[in-house]
Design an enzyme around this catalytic site. Structure first.
Site, mmCIF file in Angstrom:
data_model
loop_
_atom_site.group_PDB
_atom_site.id
_atom_site.type_symbol
_atom_site.label_atom_id
_atom_site.label_comp_id
_atom_site.label_asym_id
_atom_site.label_seq_id
_atom_site.Cartn_x
_atom_site.Cartn_y
_atom_site.Cartn_z
ATOM 1 C CG ASP A 93 -44.397 37.296 -30.825
ATOM 2 O OD1 ASP A 93 -44.817 36.848 -31.903
ATOM 3 O OD2 ASP A 93 -44.724 36.841 -29.709
ATOM 4 N N GLY A 232 -48.791 30.381 -30.385
ATOM 5 C CA GLY A 232 -49.667 29.819 -29.354
ATOM 6 C C GLY A 232 -49.485 28.335 -29.144
#
Ligand SMILES: [Zn+2]
Length: 330
Positions: A93, A232
């Site tokens: 990530d 997110g």
């Protein structure tokens, strides 16, 4: 050099193709420790969902990268033992350099994100050329255009800007990325929006501004069938915030993306949805509850155990009721 294929992992290519065709999204859950990994795998096995195990550079520092790699390898065997050989991706990530991505690829990661979204466009394109290295080993690459607000481990940005649909074709063509993270109003962390950006409902709970589905639609029009990623995308369940705050915590104005909007996004070309903060909230809520309800407890299994159970419940809920990834593995 370790190939992810020898570890029993898969890259994202086939997974994303099926997700777009089927109108659902693959969960990308971050992990840093054994309890999170157990919760992710047992939840996804029980609801027959493919899964992306996501490792941030913060996680690599916290848990040791070698250990994380072996845990991912263990996850493959653990899933089989639980009764289902679900496809598992090990994904970096927010990789921020060629070196970091190369290191992960060489260690057995099956997918990496290279995040040049904060750079000027041409520099983002140049950095994202990590694709040339990754593809030699059949490792898939996620790039990003547009900037999300919020804080996530070492990634943070004060100002957000939406992805510009007019850039996406050029970016994908020049870089050869396999998927593209975009900015349409999601945000990192548990405080995704300032109260002044939100409205309040009758219970005083903050409601965030809606996602920009018009931008998503324009991107889909530019790149038909191309895998899109949302970062997110935690929903910040208010029941967890409440448990935390009534058990000694102090989370102020925590707000996330409503699940209804994620459900809508999952039906589109969005085929990977990143969820980290919700898991942190679930664990924290349960640990705080044990500590307040039973101050004499000092066995880590007695507070990490309930945290793990709650996490598993949360992940199953996401797969079944939000992303639509449940029941997609034969
Ligand atoms: Zn992110």
């Amino acid at each position: 050099m370790v190939s992810y294929k020898d570890l029993g992992l898969v890259n994202t290519r086939e997974m994303f193709k099926k997700a777009i065709e089927g109108g659902y999204a693959i969960p990308a859950f971050n992990f840093n420790n054994m309890e999170q990994m157990q919760a992710i795998i047992s939840a996804c096995v029980e609801c027959s969902s493919p899964v992306i195990l996501q490792v941030s550079s913060g996680a690599r520092k916290y848990a040791n990268q070698t250990l994380l790699r072996y845990m991912a390898q263990g996850a493959v065997e653990y899933a089989k033992e639980l009764g289902k050989n679900i496809p598992i991706v090990l994904h970096l990530d927010h990789g921020n350099s060629f070196e970091l991505c190369k290191n992960c690829i060489d260690m057995g990661f099956s997918s990496v994100m290279i995040d040049g979204s904060h750079l000027p466009y041409d520099e983002n394109v140049a950095l994202t050329k990590v694709v040339d290295y990754a593809h030699q080993f059949d490792v898939t690459v996620e790039g990003e255009l547009g900037v999300l607000a919020g804080v996530e481990d070492e990634v943070s940005s004060e100002v957000a800007h939406y992805t510009r649909p007019e850039e996406v074709v050029d970016f994908v063509t020049k870089t050869g990325v396999d998927s593209l993270a975009i900015s349409i109003g999601t945000s990192h962390g548990a405080n995704k929006f300032k109260p002044e950006q939100c409205t309040r409902n009758e219970e005083g709970i903050l409601l965030p501004p809606p996602l920009r589905f018009d931008i998503l639609a324009e991107i889909e029009k530019q790149l038909p069938g191309f895998p899109i990623v949302l970062h997110g995308s935690s929903s910040v369940p208010q029941e967890y915030v409440k448990i935390i705050n009534t058990h000694g915590g102090a989370l102020k104005d925590a707000v996330g993306i409503p699940e209804e909007q994620l459900r809508q996004a999952a039906k589109s070309a969005v085929c990977k949805i990143n969820i980290d903060s919700d898991g942190r909230l679930a664990m924290t809520a349960m640990v705080r509850k044990v500590f307040v309800d039973n101050p004499a407890e000092f066995d880590p299994r007695k507070y990490l155990g309930p945290a793990r159970d709650e996490l598993k419940k949360l992940y199953k809920h996401k797969c079944e009721n939000v992303l639509g990834s449940a029941g997609r593995v034969e």
